[in-house]
Design an enzyme around this catalytic site. Structure first.
Site, short mmCIF file in Angstrom:
data_model
loop_
_atom_site.label_atom_id
_atom_site.label_comp_id
_atom_site.label_asym_id
_atom_site.label_seq_id
_atom_site.Cartn_x
_atom_site.Cartn_y
_atom_site.Cartn_z
N ASP A 158 0.85 -1.19 0.00
CA ASP A 158 0.00 0.00 0.00
C ASP A 158 0.89 1.24 0.00
O ASP A 158 2.03 1.19 0.48
CB ASP A 158 -0.86 0.07 1.26
N SER A 175 -0.30 2.27 -8.20
CA SER A 175 0.98 2.60 -8.81
C SER A 175 1.80 1.34 -8.97
O SER A 175 1.61 0.35 -8.24
CB SER A 175 1.75 3.62 -7.97
N PHE A 239 3.56 -3.51 -6.69
CA PHE A 239 2.20 -2.96 -6.67
C PHE A 239 2.08 -2.03 -5.47
O PHE A 239 2.47 -2.39 -4.36
CB PHE A 239 1.16 -4.06 -6.48
N GLU A 240 1.53 -0.85 -5.69
CA GLU A 240 1.25 0.08 -4.59
C GLU A 240 -0.23 0.46 -4.65
O GLU A 240 -0.67 1.16 -5.55
CB GLU A 240 2.11 1.33 -4.70
N ALA A 241 -1.00 -0.05 -3.69
CA ALA A 241 -2.43 0.29 -3.60
C ALA A 241 -2.57 1.63 -2.91
O ALA A 241 -2.13 1.81 -1.78
CB ALA A 241 -3.16 -0.79 -2.82
#
Length: 384
Positions: A158, A175, A239-241
């Site tokens: 995240d 992102s 992955f960046e939530a």
């Protein structure tokens, strides 16, 4: 293919919100449909079990891990949504399981998850421990990497609400990064595979969240796990939530993470990757620190006897109280704040700031105040 419908059909409804702990996911891992594919692969600093879930018999091996940082739970929810899809008996599930072997660690840092902290119980950031391997959780992640020998790694995280997409005024809802493998940030065959895949995922997401996909900074740090695995020759995707408007529980963002996961495997399965899509990747705008949770504009304040018009901002602190995350708003700063945005914005139109003590918003003060004694704000929001 209707990705939104697939999400709705496979969403794991027993877990939601930001505070996801081992106690929340163990019942899922013990379900009859899953438990034969679940193993305990080690223990955390405090002796909590770290679980793996393995499914599929395909040639391409995918390694996924979530909650390396204990307070980053959105991708854990999305991972269980995807696991539900793998177990729903559909033609899509069968196709994916015939093409891939998935090795998942849904919660690498159960101690941090319980404490709602980024670090583990020894106050170590596991994402800075990929070289020294001082922590049991780091050793487990690396040992599985070496034993499983994945073809692709998915590093699931995240990011904070402060990130926007360049200077567009849109939040970075999801992102991505193809981490660098050397200080020069060069592109080799391994990194290019990650770049090509991210470019494909972005094309899918633009249909759902146009302008809300960012590209994370690619500065090289060999102590970060993504950089290490890329350096070791395995295409790795970060992955960046992030934030979606009014979605502080990250329930909408989890949908876009699910879509991203599913899209990536469909792209890989269909071999639908152009040889070199670096230009498409670089065209994804870079993440930029450009947001606050609250912004108040054109506010009159009394500074040393002088009345001036300014702006000020407030930010939520996520505070764990009684097994619940409380979003408590605190004032951060006042000033011109040009180039910044608020997820919530209010134009005071020259009204005087009052908080019962002064006419100046002070740093680290709770965001409870009023304008001209008429518009009252509690915890950052206008009170009806």
């Amino acid at each position: 293919m209707n990705l939104e419908q697939l999400f709705d059909q496979n969403k794991e409804k027993t877990i939601e919100g930001r505070y996801i702990t081992l106690e929340n996911i163990e019942p899922l891992l013990n379900k009859e449909s899953l438990k034969n594919d679940v193993k305990i692969i080690g223990e955390s600093v405090l002796g909590k079990p770290i679980y793996s879930y393995t499914k599929g018999n395909g040639k391409t091996k995918i390694y996924l891990w979530s909650q390396m940082h204990g307070n980053e739970s959105t991708t854990t929810k999305a991972l269980f949504d995807f696991i539900n899809l793998l177990n729903n008996g559909s033609d899509l599930a069968k196709e994916l399981l015939n093409s891939f072997t998935f090795y998942c660690i849904p919660m690498l840092n159960p101690d941090g998850a319980k404490l709602y902290t980024r670090a583990n119980a020894n106050s170590i950031d596991l994402n800075r421990d990929s070289q020294d391997l001082t922590q049991p959780e780091s050793k487990i992640l690396r040992a599985i990497f070496e034993d499983f020998k994945p073809d692709y790694c998915f590093n699931l995280h995240d990011q904070r609400t402060i990130f926007g997409v360049a200077d567009t005024g849109k939040p970075a809802t999801v992102s991505f990064l193809a981490p660098s493998y050397n200080q020069e940030r060069e592109i080799n065959e391994t990194r290019l595979k990650a770049i090509n895949l991210i470019a494909g995922i972005n094309e899918v997401l633009q249909h759902y969240i146009p302008g809300q996909v960012g590209r994370f900074d690619d500065s090289f740090n060999i102590n970060c796990i993504g950089d290490t695995f890329q350096y070791l020759g395995v295409p790795t995707i970060l992955f960046e939530a992030g934030h979606y408007p009014d979605d502080y529980e990250r329930e909408k963002t989890r949908k876009f993470v699910f879509m991203s996961l599913l899209a990536s495997f469909i792209i890989l399965n269909e071999n639908d990757i152009v040889h070199n899509r670096n230009d498409k990747y670089l065209n994804i705008p870079q993440n930029n620190v450009s947001f606050f949770d609250f912004m108040y504009k054109n506010v009159k304040i009394n500074y040393d006897g002088n009345e001036i018009i300014t702006n000020f901002v407030a930010q939520y602190k996520e505070e764990l109280i009684g097994n619940k995350i409380n979003f408590n708003a605190y004032i951060i700063e006042a000033g011109d704040l040009k180039g910044y945005y608020g997820h919530y914005e209010y134009d005071a139109k020259g009204a005087l700031y009052k908080d019962g003590q002064s006419n100046i918003p002070k740093e680290n003060q709770r965001a409870d105040f009023n304008f001209d004694g008429k518009a009252f704000f509690v915890n950052g929001k206008l009170k009806n």
